[in-house]
Design an enzyme around this catalytic site. Structure first.
Site, PDB file in Angstrom:
ATOM      1  N   CYS A 102       0.826  -1.221   0.082  1.00  0.00           N
ATOM      2  CA  CYS A 102       0.017   0.005   0.002  1.00  0.00           C
ATOM      3  C   CYS A 102       0.840   1.205   0.126  1.00  0.00           C
ATOM      4  O   CYS A 102       2.108   1.209   0.209  1.00  0.00           O
ATOM      5  CB  CYS A 102      -1.085   0.073   1.033  1.00  0.00           C
ATOM      6  SG  CYS A 102       0.032   0.038   2.820  1.00  0.00           S
ATOM      7  N   HIS A 111       5.906  -4.786   8.716  1.00  0.00           N
ATOM      8  CA  HIS A 111       5.952  -6.230   9.501  1.00  0.00           C
ATOM      9  C   HIS A 111       6.091  -7.173   8.238  1.00  0.00           C
ATOM     10  O   HIS A 111       5.129  -7.711   7.812  1.00  0.00           O
ATOM     11  CB  HIS A 111       4.710  -6.505  10.209  1.00  0.00           C
ATOM     12  CG  HIS A 111       4.742  -6.019  11.425  1.00  0.00           C
ATOM     13  ND1 HIS A 111       3.860  -5.698  12.385  1.00  0.00           N
ATOM     14  CD2 HIS A 111       5.779  -5.340  12.279  1.00  0.00           C
ATOM     15  CE1 HIS A 111       4.173  -5.130  13.535  1.00  0.00           C
ATOM     16  NE2 HIS A 111       5.470  -4.943  13.530  1.00  0.00           N
ATOM     17  N   CYS A 166       2.961   5.942   8.890  1.00  0.00           N
ATOM     18  CA  CYS A 166       1.841   6.059   7.609  1.00  0.00           C
ATOM     19  C   CYS A 166       0.934   7.413   8.120  1.00  0.00           C
ATOM     20  O   CYS A 166       0.320   7.363   8.998  1.00  0.00           O
ATOM     21  CB  CYS A 166       1.001   4.786   7.457  1.00  0.00           C
ATOM     22  SG  CYS A 166      -0.501   4.938   6.611  1.00  0.00           S
ATOM     23  N   HIS A 192       0.167  -4.453  19.654  1.00  0.00           N
ATOM     24  CA  HIS A 192       0.596  -4.001  18.409  1.00  0.00           C
ATOM     25  C   HIS A 192       1.475  -2.613  18.461  1.00  0.00           C
ATOM     26  O   HIS A 192       1.028  -1.653  19.027  1.00  0.00           O
ATOM     27  CB  HIS A 192      -0.778  -4.020  17.571  1.00  0.00           C
ATOM     28  CG  HIS A 192      -0.128  -3.957  15.982  1.00  0.00           C
ATOM     29  ND1 HIS A 192       0.126  -2.539  15.633  1.00  0.00           N
ATOM     30  CD2 HIS A 192      -0.133  -4.816  15.241  1.00  0.00           C
ATOM     31  CE1 HIS A 192       0.234  -2.898  14.179  1.00  0.00           C
ATOM     32  NE2 HIS A 192       0.192  -4.257  14.045  1.00  0.00           N
ATOM     33  N   GLU A 218       1.323  -0.287  16.569  1.00  0.00           N
ATOM     34  CA  GLU A 218       0.354   0.844  16.201  1.00  0.00           C
ATOM     35  C   GLU A 218      -0.545   1.331  17.345  1.00  0.00           C
ATOM     36  O   GLU A 218      -0.722   2.417  17.721  1.00  0.00           O
ATOM     37  CB  GLU A 218      -0.505   0.526  15.027  1.00  0.00           C
ATOM     38  CG  GLU A 218      -1.580   1.808  14.529  1.00  0.00           C
ATOM     39  CD  GLU A 218      -2.269   1.413  13.319  1.00  0.00           C
ATOM     40  OE1 GLU A 218      -3.556   2.037  13.571  1.00  0.00           O
ATOM     41  OE2 GLU A 218      -2.296   0.586  12.619  1.00  0.00           O
ATOM     42  N   THR A 247      -5.825   0.648  12.141  1.00  0.00           N
ATOM     43  CA  THR A 247      -5.985   0.859  10.902  1.00  0.00           C
ATOM     44  C   THR A 247      -5.959  -0.332  10.140  1.00  0.00           C
ATOM     45  O   THR A 247      -6.728  -0.482   8.928  1.00  0.00           O
ATOM     46  CB  THR A 247      -4.950   1.830  10.397  1.00  0.00           C
ATOM     47  OG1 THR A 247      -3.781   1.345  10.248  1.00  0.00           O
ATOM     48  CG2 THR A 247      -5.120   3.288  10.679  1.00  0.00           C
ATOM     49  N   CYS A 292      -7.969   1.720   7.297  1.00  0.00           N
ATOM     50  CA  CYS A 292      -7.536   2.581   5.954  1.00  0.00           C
ATOM     51  C   CYS A 292      -7.958   1.950   4.922  1.00  0.00           C
ATOM     52  O   CYS A 292      -8.414   0.733   4.728  1.00  0.00           O
ATOM     53  CB  CYS A 292      -5.859   2.456   6.007  1.00  0.00           C
ATOM     54  SG  CYS A 292      -5.052   1.156   5.245  1.00  0.00           S
ATOM     55  N   SER A 335      -0.528  -7.533  11.128  1.00  0.00           N
ATOM     56  CA  SER A 335      -1.949  -7.733  11.396  1.00  0.00           C
ATOM     57  C   SER A 335      -3.025  -7.968  10.066  1.00  0.00           C
ATOM     58  O   SER A 335      -3.724  -8.594  10.244  1.00  0.00           O
ATOM     59  CB  SER A 335      -2.293  -6.613  12.405  1.00  0.00           C
ATOM     60  OG  SER A 335      -3.491  -6.395  12.639  1.00  0.00           O
TER      61      SER A 335
END
Length: 323
Positions: free
Chosen positions: A26, A55, A110, A138, A140, A179, A209, A238
């Site tokens: 992405c 990851h 991001c 995680h 994030e 996300t 996202c 994830s």
């Protein structure tokens, strides 16, 4: 005189291979990897990277070979080398620490994760307590929770957590999400929260996202028409793990997460006429191509590409790397 002998039929069993669209990288992952590559070009090796930039084992190994050094925390970085923060985002304390040490740092968070950080700050400043839907541990989630003082955010992982959540005092509530979650799982958790707290405001825009949503929609289509779905991605990704779950939920008899073709157990293909192939947002396209080649080597494969969302999103690199 030799009679004409027809060519032998292919000894390989026929199989249909469907490639999901979109799949793989992405815009946020592409930007993060470019930041590390450009930093090495501009500043030379080594360039330090706090946590895995994305990851994916193959991406990390390739960047290591170029001169990236991956560390868990800033205290492992020397004062005189650049450091890059991973795409998943970092707690506010990390850039504050880097500034205090006068480190040269590049933030590869991001932009869609940064948007969640901004929304969380906006809610906090308006006096709301924030419910964060995500997975404990995680990076994030750690980064998002680290945007605000301790206790300002409550983490909810499941519908059971949503049922058990208790509002702190009489604080108004808001919510945000990691996300890379499953769109369907998040909808279930939100349904519980909205039933219990009807006043919960909707986020300005969906936090999950565009790339996560598009890849899940594409794999739903694969799952409906394929007996087996293979997802190329690393175990700690994830969004890749969610694709496996979505494929099975959509109807695939089996779905597996593989780092690359070497991890495929070919007995999975027993009795399979149609296999779907996709990849998480941090998996490079050459890994998908190599998996398709490995299938072609063992079967008489007909490969088709599914129609799906065409992604044109790109994110700018930091000025320090483009000036």
């Amino acid at each position: 005189m030799n009679a004409h002998v027809p060519p032998p039929a292919s000894p390989l069993r026929p199989i249909s291979v469907r490639l999901a669209t979109p799949r793989g990288f992405c815009a946020g992952v592409d930007r993060a990897i470019q930041i590390v590559e450009r930093a090495i070009e501009r500043f030379g090796a080594p360039v330090y990277v706090r946590h895995e930039i994305v990851h994916n084992r193959h991406v990390v190994e390739r960047l290591k070979a170029m001169g990236a050094v991956f560390v868990k925390e800033l205290d492992e970085c020397p004062d005189d080398r650049p450091v890059v923060f991973s795409a998943h985002g970092v707690p506010k304390s990390v850039p504050a620490n880097a500034r205090a040490r006068e480190l040269l740092f590049l933030d590869a968070t991001c932009p869609l994760v940064s948007k969640v950080h901004v929304e969380a700050e906006r809610h906090h400043n308006a006096g709301r307590h924030i419910i964060l839907i995500g997975h404990a541990g995680h990076p994030e989630v750690i980064g998002t929770m680290g945007q605000l003082p301790e206790g300002a955010i409550s983490l909810v992982e499941t519908e059971a957590d949503a049922e058990a959540f208790e509002r702190p005092g009489d604080a108004p509530l808001a919510y945000a999400t990691q996300t890379t979650l499953s769109v369907d799982d998040t909808a279930g958790i939100l349904k519980v929260l909205k039933r219990r707290f009807p006043e919960l405001p909707d986020p300005h825009k969906e936090d999950i996202c565009y790339a996560t949503t598009n890849r899940q929609e594409a794999v739903k289509t694969l799952g409906e028409g394929c007996q087996l779905v293979l997802v190329v991605g690393s175990k700690n990704s994830s969004n890749s793990a969610r694709l496996v779950e979505v494929a099975v939920r959509a109807g695939a008899h089996a779905a597996y997460l593989v780092d690359d073709a070497s991890q495929v157990d070919w007995s999975w293909f027993d009795g399979v006429q149609t296999v779907g192939v996709t990849a998480g947002a941090s998996a490079p396209e050459p890994l998908i191509e190599a998996l398709v080649d490995a299938i072609r080597a063992r079967f008489d494969a007909t490969v088709t590409e599914d129609g799906g969302a065409r992604e044109t999103v790109t994110f700018k690199l930091p000025r320090l790397l483009t000036a």
